[in-house]
Design an enzyme around this catalytic site. Structure first.
Site, short mmCIF file in Angstrom:
data_model
loop_
_atom_site.label_atom_id
_atom_site.label_comp_id
_atom_site.label_asym_id
_atom_site.label_seq_id
_atom_site.Cartn_x
_atom_site.Cartn_y
_atom_site.Cartn_z
N ASP A 30 38.28 37.89 43.09
CA ASP A 30 39.15 38.14 41.94
C ASP A 30 39.45 39.64 41.86
O ASP A 30 38.58 40.48 42.05
CB ASP A 30 38.46 37.66 40.65
CG ASP A 30 39.43 37.51 39.50
OD1 ASP A 30 39.68 36.37 39.09
OD2 ASP A 30 39.95 38.54 39.01
N ILE A 31 40.71 39.95 41.54
CA ILE A 31 41.14 41.35 41.49
C ILE A 31 40.54 42.08 40.29
O ILE A 31 40.42 43.31 40.30
CB ILE A 31 42.69 41.42 41.46
CG1 ILE A 31 43.19 42.74 41.98
CG2 ILE A 31 43.25 41.12 40.08
CD1 ILE A 31 44.70 42.76 42.28
N ASN A 86 39.93 27.04 34.03
CA ASN A 86 40.70 27.18 32.78
C ASN A 86 41.98 26.35 32.90
O ASN A 86 42.68 26.41 33.91
CB ASN A 86 41.06 28.65 32.54
CG ASN A 86 39.82 29.50 32.30
OD1 ASN A 86 38.89 29.05 31.64
ND2 ASN A 86 39.80 30.71 32.84
N GLN A 93 44.55 30.20 30.66
CA GLN A 93 44.91 30.07 32.07
C GLN A 93 46.13 30.96 32.30
O GLN A 93 47.22 30.65 31.83
CB GLN A 93 45.24 28.62 32.45
CG GLN A 93 45.56 28.49 33.94
CD GLN A 93 46.06 27.11 34.35
OE1 GLN A 93 46.18 26.20 33.53
NE2 GLN A 93 46.38 26.97 35.63
N HIS A 99 42.86 26.82 40.00
CA HIS A 99 41.87 27.65 40.68
C HIS A 99 40.51 27.46 40.04
O HIS A 99 40.40 27.21 38.84
CB HIS A 99 42.27 29.13 40.66
CG HIS A 99 42.64 29.65 39.31
ND1 HIS A 99 43.88 29.41 38.75
CD2 HIS A 99 41.95 30.36 38.40
CE1 HIS A 99 43.94 29.97 37.56
NE2 HIS A 99 42.78 30.54 37.30
N HIS A 101 37.01 29.34 39.38
CA HIS A 101 36.27 30.60 39.39
C HIS A 101 34.82 30.32 39.78
O HIS A 101 34.22 29.36 39.29
CB HIS A 101 36.22 31.21 37.98
CG HIS A 101 37.54 31.58 37.39
ND1 HIS A 101 37.99 32.88 37.33
CD2 HIS A 101 38.50 30.83 36.79
CE1 HIS A 101 39.17 32.92 36.71
NE2 HIS A 101 39.50 31.69 36.38
P1 5GP Z 1 42.80 32.40 34.78
O1 5GP Z 1 42.72 33.27 33.57
O2 5GP Z 1 44.21 31.93 35.04
O3 5GP Z 1 41.80 31.29 34.78
O4 5GP Z 1 42.37 33.32 36.00
C1 5GP Z 1 43.26 33.99 36.81
C2 5GP Z 1 42.44 35.01 37.58
O5 5GP Z 1 43.25 35.53 38.60
C3 5GP Z 1 41.98 36.19 36.73
O6 5GP Z 1 40.56 36.27 36.76
C4 5GP Z 1 42.66 37.38 37.38
O7 5GP Z 1 41.86 38.55 37.41
C5 5GP Z 1 42.95 36.88 38.79
N1 5GP Z 1 44.12 37.49 39.41
C6 5GP Z 1 45.32 37.70 38.83
N2 5GP Z 1 46.17 38.27 39.72
C7 5GP Z 1 45.46 38.41 40.87
C8 5GP Z 1 45.80 38.95 42.15
O8 5GP Z 1 46.93 39.40 42.42
N3 5GP Z 1 44.83 38.95 43.10
C9 5GP Z 1 43.58 38.46 42.85
N4 5GP Z 1 42.70 38.50 43.84
N5 5GP Z 1 43.23 37.95 41.65
C10 5GP Z 1 44.16 37.92 40.68
#
Ligand code: 5GP
Ligand code: ZN
Length: 113
Positions: A30-31, A86, A93, A99, A101
């Protein structure tokens, strides 16, 4: 899906720090990590969220669930880890491509709020 961030990462069009890849899934760091170890498992097939799963995806989801322990072991998470999915805006989300985590080595205060 052409404008989807995780489709682009899965295709390699956007770079990521990959830890695992096969014909069905990719796993990358994760970034913005919310724990000392924080990776995402993403199916190469564009599926928006758990809400869009169908019985056609049963084998894919089974494959992901069975890979989690292998990836966790590869990352040295013998002490345990969280697996989070999420779904939708109320769950924050932010990327609309399914995805999983995986978070490890503690810091269990996520998500905030
Ligand atoms: P969500 O909140 O949708 O469950 O999680 C999305 C995740 O994607 C977040 O933890 C966010 O930090 C990660 N993320 C968003 N953009 C990027 C990206 O460009 N590269 C990577 N490696 N992770 C990302
Ligand atoms: Zn996508």
């Amino acid at each position: 899906m052409s404008d989807c961030l995780f489709c682009k990462i899965a295709e390699g069009a956007i770079p990521s720090n990959k830890v695992y890849e096969d014909e069905q899934i990719v796993c990358f760091h994760d970034i913005e990590p919310q724990a000392p170890v924080h990776v995402l498992i993403v199916p190469k097939k564009h599926i928006k969220s758990l809400d869009e799963l169908t019985s056609d995806d049963a084998e894919l989801i089974s494959h992901i669930m069975l890979k989690i322990k292998d990836i966790a072991a590869e990352l040295g998470l013998e002490g345990g880890y969280r697996t989070v999915i999420n779904t939708g805006d109320d769950a924050f989300q932010t990327v609309k491509h399914l995805h999983f985590h995986i978070l490890g080595k503690r810091k269990l205060t996520w998500p905030p709020g």
